[in-house]
Write a protein that holds these residues in place. Structure first.
Motif, PDB file in Angstrom:
ATOM      1  N   TYR A  37      45.140  21.697  42.224  1.00  0.00           N
ATOM      2  CA  TYR A  37      46.892  22.917  41.864  1.00  0.00           C
ATOM      3  C   TYR A  37      47.505  21.230  41.628  1.00  0.00           C
ATOM      4  O   TYR A  37      48.670  21.626  40.865  1.00  0.00           O
ATOM      5  CB  TYR A  37      47.754  23.545  43.216  1.00  0.00           C
ATOM      6  CG  TYR A  37      47.711  22.273  44.230  1.00  0.00           C
ATOM      7  CD1 TYR A  37      48.508  21.586  44.484  1.00  0.00           C
ATOM      8  CD2 TYR A  37      46.611  22.656  45.552  1.00  0.00           C
ATOM      9  CE1 TYR A  37      49.511  20.723  45.630  1.00  0.00           C
ATOM     10  CE2 TYR A  37      46.916  22.005  47.084  1.00  0.00           C
ATOM     11  CZ  TYR A  37      48.555  20.549  46.712  1.00  0.00           C
ATOM     12  OH  TYR A  37      49.004  20.135  47.662  1.00  0.00           O
ATOM     13  N   ARG A  98      53.246  28.032  42.966  1.00  0.00           N
ATOM     14  CA  ARG A  98      52.092  29.306  43.926  1.00  0.00           C
ATOM     15  C   ARG A  98      52.139  30.625  44.075  1.00  0.00           C
ATOM     16  O   ARG A  98      51.699  31.974  44.182  1.00  0.00           O
ATOM     17  CB  ARG A  98      52.099  28.620  45.106  1.00  0.00           C
ATOM     18  CG  ARG A  98      52.898  28.901  46.462  1.00  0.00           C
ATOM     19  CD  ARG A  98      53.112  27.692  47.804  1.00  0.00           C
ATOM     20  NE  ARG A  98      51.603  27.593  48.356  1.00  0.00           N
ATOM     21  CZ  ARG A  98      51.333  27.878  49.285  1.00  0.00           C
ATOM     22  NH1 ARG A  98      52.459  27.893  50.189  1.00  0.00           N
ATOM     23  NH2 ARG A  98      50.707  28.138  50.212  1.00  0.00           N
ATOM     24  N   ILE A 101      50.050  33.499  42.135  1.00  0.00           N
ATOM     25  CA  ILE A 101      49.020  33.688  43.074  1.00  0.00           C
ATOM     26  C   ILE A 101      49.276  34.832  43.679  1.00  0.00           C
ATOM     27  O   ILE A 101      48.872  36.097  43.255  1.00  0.00           O
ATOM     28  CB  ILE A 101      47.901  33.182  44.195  1.00  0.00           C
ATOM     29  CG1 ILE A 101      47.806  31.979  43.605  1.00  0.00           C
ATOM     30  CG2 ILE A 101      47.474  33.800  44.590  1.00  0.00           C
ATOM     31  CD1 ILE A 101      46.432  31.084  44.510  1.00  0.00           C
ATOM     32  N   SER A 104      50.451  37.867  40.988  1.00  0.00           N
ATOM     33  CA  SER A 104      48.450  38.054  39.936  1.00  0.00           C
ATOM     34  C   SER A 104      48.299  39.229  41.511  1.00  0.00           C
ATOM     35  O   SER A 104      47.142  40.091  40.356  1.00  0.00           O
ATOM     36  CB  SER A 104      47.802  37.276  40.300  1.00  0.00           C
ATOM     37  OG  SER A 104      48.490  36.142  39.261  1.00  0.00           O
ATOM     38  N   GLN A 136      43.041  32.230  49.648  1.00  0.00           N
ATOM     39  CA  GLN A 136      44.131  31.913  48.491  1.00  0.00           C
ATOM     40  C   GLN A 136      45.647  30.734  48.327  1.00  0.00           C
ATOM     41  O   GLN A 136      45.944  30.108  48.176  1.00  0.00           O
ATOM     42  CB  GLN A 136      44.307  32.487  47.055  1.00  0.00           C
ATOM     43  CG  GLN A 136      43.075  32.787  46.999  1.00  0.00           C
ATOM     44  CD  GLN A 136      43.141  34.652  45.116  1.00  0.00           C
ATOM     45  OE1 GLN A 136      43.346  33.967  44.321  1.00  0.00           O
ATOM     46  NE2 GLN A 136      44.005  35.501  46.126  1.00  0.00           N
ATOM     47  N   TYR A 137      46.267  31.426  49.377  1.00  0.00           N
ATOM     48  CA  TYR A 137      47.858  31.160  49.723  1.00  0.00           C
ATOM     49  C   TYR A 137      47.955  30.166  49.919  1.00  0.00           C
ATOM     50  O   TYR A 137      48.675  29.469  50.283  1.00  0.00           O
ATOM     51  CB  TYR A 137      48.071  32.223  50.540  1.00  0.00           C
ATOM     52  CG  TYR A 137      48.142  33.284  49.570  1.00  0.00           C
ATOM     53  CD1 TYR A 137      47.927  34.291  48.380  1.00  0.00           C
ATOM     54  CD2 TYR A 137      48.443  34.620  50.480  1.00  0.00           C
ATOM     55  CE1 TYR A 137      48.762  35.372  47.927  1.00  0.00           C
ATOM     56  CE2 TYR A 137      48.480  36.336  50.609  1.00  0.00           C
ATOM     57  CZ  TYR A 137      48.242  35.964  48.731  1.00  0.00           C
ATOM     58  OH  TYR A 137      48.147  37.643  49.030  1.00  0.00           O
ATOM     59  N   ILE A 141      47.711  26.959  44.480  1.00  0.00           N
ATOM     60  CA  ILE A 141      47.077  27.666  42.953  1.00  0.00           C
ATOM     61  C   ILE A 141      45.567  27.183  42.715  1.00  0.00           C
ATOM     62  O   ILE A 141      45.076  26.523  41.876  1.00  0.00           O
ATOM     63  CB  ILE A 141      48.555  27.125  41.727  1.00  0.00           C
ATOM     64  CG1 ILE A 141      49.872  26.854  42.490  1.00  0.00           C
ATOM     65  CG2 ILE A 141      48.537  27.667  40.696  1.00  0.00           C
ATOM     66  CD1 ILE A 141      49.981  25.291  41.543  1.00  0.00           C
ATOM     67  N   THR A 143      43.090  29.705  39.955  1.00  0.00           N
ATOM     68  CA  THR A 143      43.482  30.234  38.489  1.00  0.00           C
ATOM     69  C   THR A 143      42.619  31.430  38.524  1.00  0.00           C
ATOM     70  O   THR A 143      43.231  32.793  37.045  1.00  0.00           O
ATOM     71  CB  THR A 143      42.574  29.291  37.399  1.00  0.00           C
ATOM     72  OG1 THR A 143      40.781  29.320  37.733  1.00  0.00           O
ATOM     73  CG2 THR A 143      43.600  27.976  37.037  1.00  0.00           C
ATOM     74  N   SER A 145      43.029  34.899  40.098  1.00  0.00           N
ATOM     75  CA  SER A 145      43.961  35.388  40.063  1.00  0.00           C
ATOM     76  C   SER A 145      44.609  36.139  38.878  1.00  0.00           C
ATOM     77  O   SER A 145      44.243  37.114  38.730  1.00  0.00           O
ATOM     78  CB  SER A 145      44.473  35.191  41.792  1.00  0.00           C
ATOM     79  OG  SER A 145      43.920  35.801  43.031  1.00  0.00           O
ATOM     80  N   SER A 146      45.100  34.586  38.454  1.00  0.00           N
ATOM     81  CA  SER A 146      45.687  35.229  37.417  1.00  0.00           C
ATOM     82  C   SER A 146      44.948  35.174  36.415  1.00  0.00           C
ATOM     83  O   SER A 146      45.471  36.156  35.239  1.00  0.00           O
ATOM     84  CB  SER A 146      46.628  33.779  36.285  1.00  0.00           C
ATOM     85  OG  SER A 146      47.113  33.325  38.032  1.00  0.00           O
ATOM     86  N   ARG A 309      35.196  31.433  45.683  1.00  0.00           N
ATOM     87  CA  ARG A 309      36.264  31.506  44.581  1.00  0.00           C
ATOM     88  C   ARG A 309      36.417  32.022  43.720  1.00  0.00           C
ATOM     89  O   ARG A 309      37.583  32.907  43.058  1.00  0.00           O
ATOM     90  CB  ARG A 309      37.223  29.953  44.962  1.00  0.00           C
ATOM     91  CG  ARG A 309      38.221  29.540  43.884  1.00  0.00           C
ATOM     92  CD  ARG A 309      38.683  28.675  43.757  1.00  0.00           C
ATOM     93  NE  ARG A 309      39.176  28.042  42.132  1.00  0.00           N
ATOM     94  CZ  ARG A 309      39.320  26.646  41.862  1.00  0.00           C
ATOM     95  NH1 ARG A 309      39.222  25.843  41.999  1.00  0.00           N
ATOM     96  NH2 ARG A 309      40.641  26.784  40.488  1.00  0.00           N
TER      97      ARG A 309
END
Length: 445
Positions: A37, A98, A101, A104, A136-137, A141, A143, A145-146, A309
């Motif tokens: 991130y 963040r 996420i 997304s 993820q949280y 950040i 990539t 999920s986006s 991931r």
């Protein structure tokens, strides 16, 4: 009737928004040391200020201080541009950035709900509350999920131009998503050649543009020991890894990670579960299972200590594959499936509760000891270079140059040692200038 349907959908979408928000809020003030991130944000800041060449030069210099550099010189350009565009709202604050996420995740849940026919509401709930998604949280950040969000929006788009635009966006964020895009395009034989041409000519034009304006290829710069070429470094890496594609350990690792993706944790039977899941994907034989299989196999030539991931899009697309299988085989709705999905949701909620219970053990910049260390580094008015286990994060938070120390010490490097990872032996001619419960900072006398 139409009004009733809109009202019903509003209820479902509201439920997804509430659940996504509730699952994210416990992590709002907690962040891991991560490092990816920080790389995205640093690159985004350089893009916004049109100062990318200095950023690249600094990255190369710091990478050369490590024997085995862990990080790319710069990442694929999509996420940094997205962060740069959102900076009016976030001001590059890592805690605010963040939010990309959960936003997304929310839109992915809507895409899952809209595209599938059998159990769309349950699919979406499973996705939102899945341990892999919630994990993820804490990492700020990522990539995946986006990129998945843009791919699924493209998948749902009826307008061909919009569809291709969203597909290109997902590739700019995660170039490996070109696998999903190609698989979707070639299934429509009437427009396949045209859309493949438009996609690749667009990517070529974008690359010329980003190279001209930012001196960056859209797919990133992964330096290779075999090549100093920015253009071919990533290709060298992949070609080298092809030699080990049939490595048994890699294949077993892939099956283990596939199982860990779906169940959310490691067990003694992960390998068996992974093989069964892969076999089921082969058995159902549809567009979505094909793109998942090719995507999974691609990662046999990508070196990484963890694949979960990278497999996040697989989790989302698997609902499409399963639903399409039920529809095409004309399998009747069965209460067994419904009860199974409800059990999975209950299990996910219990895992979520456990993850919240151990949040206080999460290490990162949010800890008091970390803040003390960071404040000391910021107040230290020197031009020295620092070594740290998360060098990009330290650089983002202190504006000090830092590298990953895995060999010789660069001249007058200030060493930050993390007590939980090392016994922190002080190097000869170094003296301690800062110490607390978690960190020891030493400097050359």
């Amino acid at each position: 009737m139409k009004l009733k349907k809109v009202s019903k959908n509003y209820f479902f979408y509201s439920s997804f928004l509430i659940l996504t928000t509730v699952s994210f809020l416990p992590f709002a003030n907690i962040i891991s040391w991560g490092s990816d991130y920080a790389g995205y944000i640093l690159q985004a800041m350089s893009i916004q200020s049109f100062n990318t060449q200095e950023f690249i030069d600094t990255q190369k210099f710091l990478a050369n201080l490590s024997e085995k550099p862990k990080y790319p010189i710069y990442t694929p350009i999509g996420m940094p541009i997205l962060i740069s565009l959102s900076s009016l709202l976030t001001n590059f604050d890592m805690y605010l950035v963040r939010i990309i996420i959960p936003v997304s995740v929310f839109f992915i849940s809507i895409a899952i709900f809209k595209k599938n026919k059998r159990y769309p509401f349950l699919y979406s709930l499973i996705f939102i509350l899945h341990p892999t998604i919630i994990a993820q949280y804490k990492d700020a950040i990522l990539t995946e999920s986006s990129a998945t969000m843009f791919f699924l929006i493209g998948l749902l788009s009826k307008n061909n131009n919009y569809k291709l635009s969203f597909f290109i966006l997902c590739i700019l964020i995660r170039p490996s998503f070109v696998i999903f895009v190609i698989c979707d395009i070639i299934y429509d034989k009437k427009t396949a050649i045209k859309n493949l041409f438009l996609t690749f000519i667009s990517l070529f034009a974008i690359n010329v543009l980003t190279k001209t304006i930012f001196n960056m290829n859209f797919y990133g710069f992964y330096e290779s020991r075999q090549s100093n070429s920015e253009t071919f470094g990533i290709i060298d890496i992949l070609i080298k890894n092809i030699e080990t594609i049939l490595n048994v350990d890699k294949i077993l690792f892939l099956f283990n990670e596939l199982a860990r993706l779906f169940i959310g944790f490691s067990t003694n039977i992960n390998l068996v579960i992974g093989v069964l899941l892969f076999g089921f994907l082969i058995y159902i034989r549809n567009k979505y299972s094909l793109m998942i299989i090719i995507f999974l196999l691609f990662h046999l030539i990508w070196e990484t200590p963890s694949l979960v991931r990278y497999f996040i899009p697989v989790l989302a697309i698997s609902f499409f594959a399963f639903d399409d299988f039920l529809e095409n085989r004309k399998i009747k709705n069965n209460y067994i499936f419904k009860y199974l999905f409800i059990v999975i949701i209950i299990f996910n909620v219990s895992q979520f509760s456990k993850s919240i219970g151990i949040l206080e053990n999460q290490t990162g910049p949010h800890q008091i000891e970390s803040k003390e260390m960071l404040d000391f580094v910021i107040d230290n008015q020197d031009e020295n270079i620092y070594s740290f286990h998360s060098p990009r994060t330290l650089r983002l938070l202190t504006n000090k140059k830092a590298y990953w120390l895995d060999g010789d010490i660069y001249k007058d490097t200030v060493i930050i040692c993390y007590l939980k990872e090392s016994d922190c032996k002080i190097t000869e001619n170094y003296r301690i200038i800062f110490e607390n419960k978690l960190y020891v900072i030493s400097k050359n006398e």
